[in-house]
Design a protein around this motif. Structure first.
Motif, PDB file in Angstrom:
ATOM      1  N   PHE A 194      33.432  18.469  34.283  1.00  0.00           N
ATOM      2  CA  PHE A 194      34.482  18.288  33.966  1.00  0.00           C
ATOM      3  C   PHE A 194      34.778  18.304  32.336  1.00  0.00           C
ATOM      4  N   GLU A 195      33.576  18.606  31.633  1.00  0.00           N
ATOM      5  CA  GLU A 195      33.867  18.681  30.216  1.00  0.00           C
ATOM      6  C   GLU A 195      34.841  20.543  30.609  1.00  0.00           C
ATOM      7  N   PHE A 196      34.051  20.542  30.531  1.00  0.00           N
ATOM      8  CA  PHE A 196      35.023  22.191  30.937  1.00  0.00           C
ATOM      9  C   PHE A 196      36.437  21.884  31.216  1.00  0.00           C
ATOM     10  N   ALA A 197      36.658  20.787  32.119  1.00  0.00           N
ATOM     11  CA  ALA A 197      38.176  20.837  32.768  1.00  0.00           C
ATOM     12  C   ALA A 197      38.877  20.077  31.757  1.00  0.00           C
ATOM     13  N   LEU A 198      38.022  18.750  30.900  1.00  0.00           N
ATOM     14  CA  LEU A 198      38.852  18.713  29.906  1.00  0.00           C
ATOM     15  C   LEU A 198      38.850  19.470  28.724  1.00  0.00           C
ATOM     16  N   GLN A 224      38.039  11.136  37.563  1.00  0.00           N
ATOM     17  CA  GLN A 224      37.128  12.465  37.225  1.00  0.00           C
ATOM     18  C   GLN A 224      37.481  13.828  37.503  1.00  0.00           C
ATOM     19  N   ARG A 225      37.736  13.396  39.214  1.00  0.00           N
ATOM     20  CA  ARG A 225      38.228  14.636  40.229  1.00  0.00           C
ATOM     21  C   ARG A 225      39.791  14.255  39.567  1.00  0.00           C
ATOM     22  N   MET A 349      34.025  -0.025  38.874  1.00  0.00           N
ATOM     23  CA  MET A 349      34.693  -0.747  37.641  1.00  0.00           C
ATOM     24  C   MET A 349      35.695  -0.166  36.841  1.00  0.00           C
ATOM     25  N   PHE A 350      34.968   1.093  36.471  1.00  0.00           N
ATOM     26  CA  PHE A 350      35.319   1.656  34.960  1.00  0.00           C
ATOM     27  C   PHE A 350      36.473   2.764  36.084  1.00  0.00           C
ATOM     28  N   ASP A 351      36.056   3.262  36.578  1.00  0.00           N
ATOM     29  CA  ASP A 351      37.111   3.942  37.358  1.00  0.00           C
ATOM     30  C   ASP A 351      38.637   3.404  37.167  1.00  0.00           C
ATOM     31  N   PHE A 357      37.190   9.355  28.061  1.00  0.00           N
ATOM     32  CA  PHE A 357      35.746  10.201  27.836  1.00  0.00           C
ATOM     33  C   PHE A 357      35.634  11.324  28.493  1.00  0.00           C
ATOM     34  N   LYS A 358      34.547  11.688  27.509  1.00  0.00           N
ATOM     35  CA  LYS A 358      33.501  13.162  28.261  1.00  0.00           C
ATOM     36  C   LYS A 358      32.703  12.842  29.167  1.00  0.00           C
ATOM     37  N   GLU A 359      31.840  11.564  28.495  1.00  0.00           N
ATOM     38  CA  GLU A 359      31.016  10.689  28.971  1.00  0.00           C
ATOM     39  C   GLU A 359      31.053   9.518  28.625  1.00  0.00           C
ATOM     40  N   ILE A 360      30.197   8.525  29.722  1.00  0.00           N
ATOM     41  CA  ILE A 360      29.630   7.067  29.138  1.00  0.00           C
ATOM     42  C   ILE A 360      28.304   7.266  29.751  1.00  0.00           C
ATOM     43  N   GLN A 361      27.486   6.137  29.049  1.00  0.00           N
ATOM     44  CA  GLN A 361      26.383   6.843  29.786  1.00  0.00           C
ATOM     45  C   GLN A 361      25.838   4.796  29.691  1.00  0.00           C
ATOM     46  N   LEU A 362      25.349   4.077  30.118  1.00  0.00           N
ATOM     47  CA  LEU A 362      24.845   2.013  29.986  1.00  0.00           C
ATOM     48  C   LEU A 362      22.989   2.280  29.444  1.00  0.00           C
ATOM     49  N   LEU A 363      22.787   2.058  28.062  1.00  0.00           N
ATOM     50  CA  LEU A 363      21.418   2.113  28.555  1.00  0.00           C
ATOM     51  C   LEU A 363      21.075   0.768  28.492  1.00  0.00           C
TER      52      LEU A 363
END
Length: 425
Positions: A194-198, A224-225, A349-351, A357-363
């Motif tokens: 996905f990062e390379f596609a962006l 992303q797809r 929910m986030f789709d 964004f390139k990436e997200i993460q929930l901590l």
């Protein structure tokens, strides 16, 4: 023969093939069970109090008597699970990254490699063994592994990109090499592909379209797809597999769910009492590897959730269908009142928002606070969209917990993966 009769004939053939595969699957489970209680101390002790220990498995209902193998049992009983007469020349020890909990180890049985199943899937997409391929991994493979791979696949050409903070020069070289060999397949982890596609989209770079893009190791957001298919001008194939059992299910070009490799793996979707749920109903995933006689995995509760589809695919393949896995082995977001928001629900929910964004993460911390770390594509748009996503999650958690967000250069890595949810619970 009329088109209507041809369709009816094909449906009858598909149903017969499906019955044959189901029967083969059951015979393999019977054989694996007898092997496990005879050759594995763990399974002998685990099953010896059951009626089927003496009578054997004669029906699908008998198989349901077997208690699942938990990840904790797997982690604590490696030496007892492996068979007594294992020949280590026939095996390869592998371990999970620990991205979804404590790492576990298994032995892969090299007498039954996953390569034929891999080529079955690639054949669906028109990819042939003699065609060139490209790969994107997070880290560079060791020199010996790269050389042996090159020799093994000669004269086929293969190009690799190590996507952990690549330089502009490395990216440009990969694009040049990619266009030079014109690979039929591009494969890699979801996040790095996905990062390379962006990178391609943001810099308006065109590459030679492969026949297909195969992404692994994490759930795939539909947005992303869409962006990857736009960047590569090729279909993106989702699949389901893991370290313990590598190839379980994969999409065909119809992309209407994942075909289960029912001749090599048995998958169940069950309720809290470990009984089957109806098709189109979500349940816990239990996996049985039908080919691993060195380290049996029987009704292994991996921590995922999924569901069967109640129809065969229009492609004509008799292998049954399951829905795409969402929130693979992910932690839940928890609230003080006991509410749990599953990873698959957060993905849904986030789709529709991931293009920013390139990436997200929930901590989630021990005090229930959730911090959404994100790597934006465009800073201002990312900030605005993250405010919307934060508000959505606050509503979903009934405002019981504190939810904050912060922009980062890179989300947290666990092993080679970037989990969507990391929780201290």
């Amino acid at each position: 023969m009329s088109p209507k009769l041809e369709l009816l004939h094909q449906k009858t053939v598909d149903e017969l093939l499906n019955k044959d595969i189901t029967a083969l699957n059951f015979k393999k489970r019977q054989k694996l069970f007898q092997h496990a209680i005879k050759s594995s101390n763990f399974y002998n002790n685990k099953y010896k109090h059951l009626k089927v220990f003496e009578t054997g498995i004669h029906s699908p209902e008998d198989f349901l008597q077997l208690p699942p193998l938990t990840r904790e049992e797997l982690r604590l009983n490696f030496d007892d699970i492996k068979v007594n007469n294992v020949n280590y020349k026939d095996c390869k020890k592998v371990s999970t990254s620990g991205s979804t909990g404590p790492s576990v180890s298994v032995l892969h049985d090299k007498r039954h490699p996953e390569t034929p199943i891999r080529w079955r899937i690639l054949k669906w997409w028109g990819v042939e063994p003699w065609e060139n391929q490209a790969f994107i991994y997070r880290f560079k493979k060791p020199l010996f592994e790269r050389l042996s791979n090159k020799l093994m696949w000669w004269p086929t050409k293969r190009v690799f990109l190590a996507a952990a903070n690549p330089t502009d020069e490395q990216l440009s070289k990969f694009v040049h090499d990619f266009n030079n060999i014109k690979p039929a397949l591009l494969q890699g982890y979801v996040d790095v592909v996905f990062e390379f596609a962006l990178y391609l989209l943001d810099n308006k770079i065109d590459i030679h379209p492969p026949k297909m893009v195969w992404v692994t190791s994490a759930p795939l957001f539909e947005e992303q797809r869409e962006l990857m298919q736009k960047a590569f001008k090729a279909p993106v194939c989702d699949q389901y597999g893991n370290t313990e059992i590598m190839l379980i299910a994969a999409e065909c070009p119809e992309q209407n769910g994942l075909h289960i490799m029912q001749d090599t793996v048995h998958i169940e979707f069950v309720d809290e009492d470990n009984q089957p749920v109806s098709p189109n109903t979500s349940g816990k995933v239990l996996l049985t590897d039908l080919t691993n006689y060195a380290f049996p995995l029987i009704r292994y509760e991996i921590g995922d959730e999924g569901k069967f589809k109640n129809h065969l695919c229009e492609c004509g393949c008799p292998l049954p269908l399951m829905d795409n896995i969402r929130g693979r082995q992910s932690k839940h977001i928890a609230t003080p009142s006991g509410l749990q928001i599953k990873g698959e629900h957060i993905m849904a929910m986030f789709d529709g928002h991931m293009k920013y964004f390139k990436e997200i993460q929930l901590l989630q911390s021990a005090d229930y606070t959730v911090c959404i770390s994100y790597v934006p594509r465009e800073i201002e748009k990312g900030k605005k969209e993250m405010e919307v996503m934060t508000h959505m999650l606050k509503q979903r958690t009934r405002a019981e917990i504190n939810i904050i967000h912060k922009e980062v250069e890179q989300v947290k890595r666990v092993g080679k993966k970037s989990p969507i949810i990391i929780s201290e619970f």
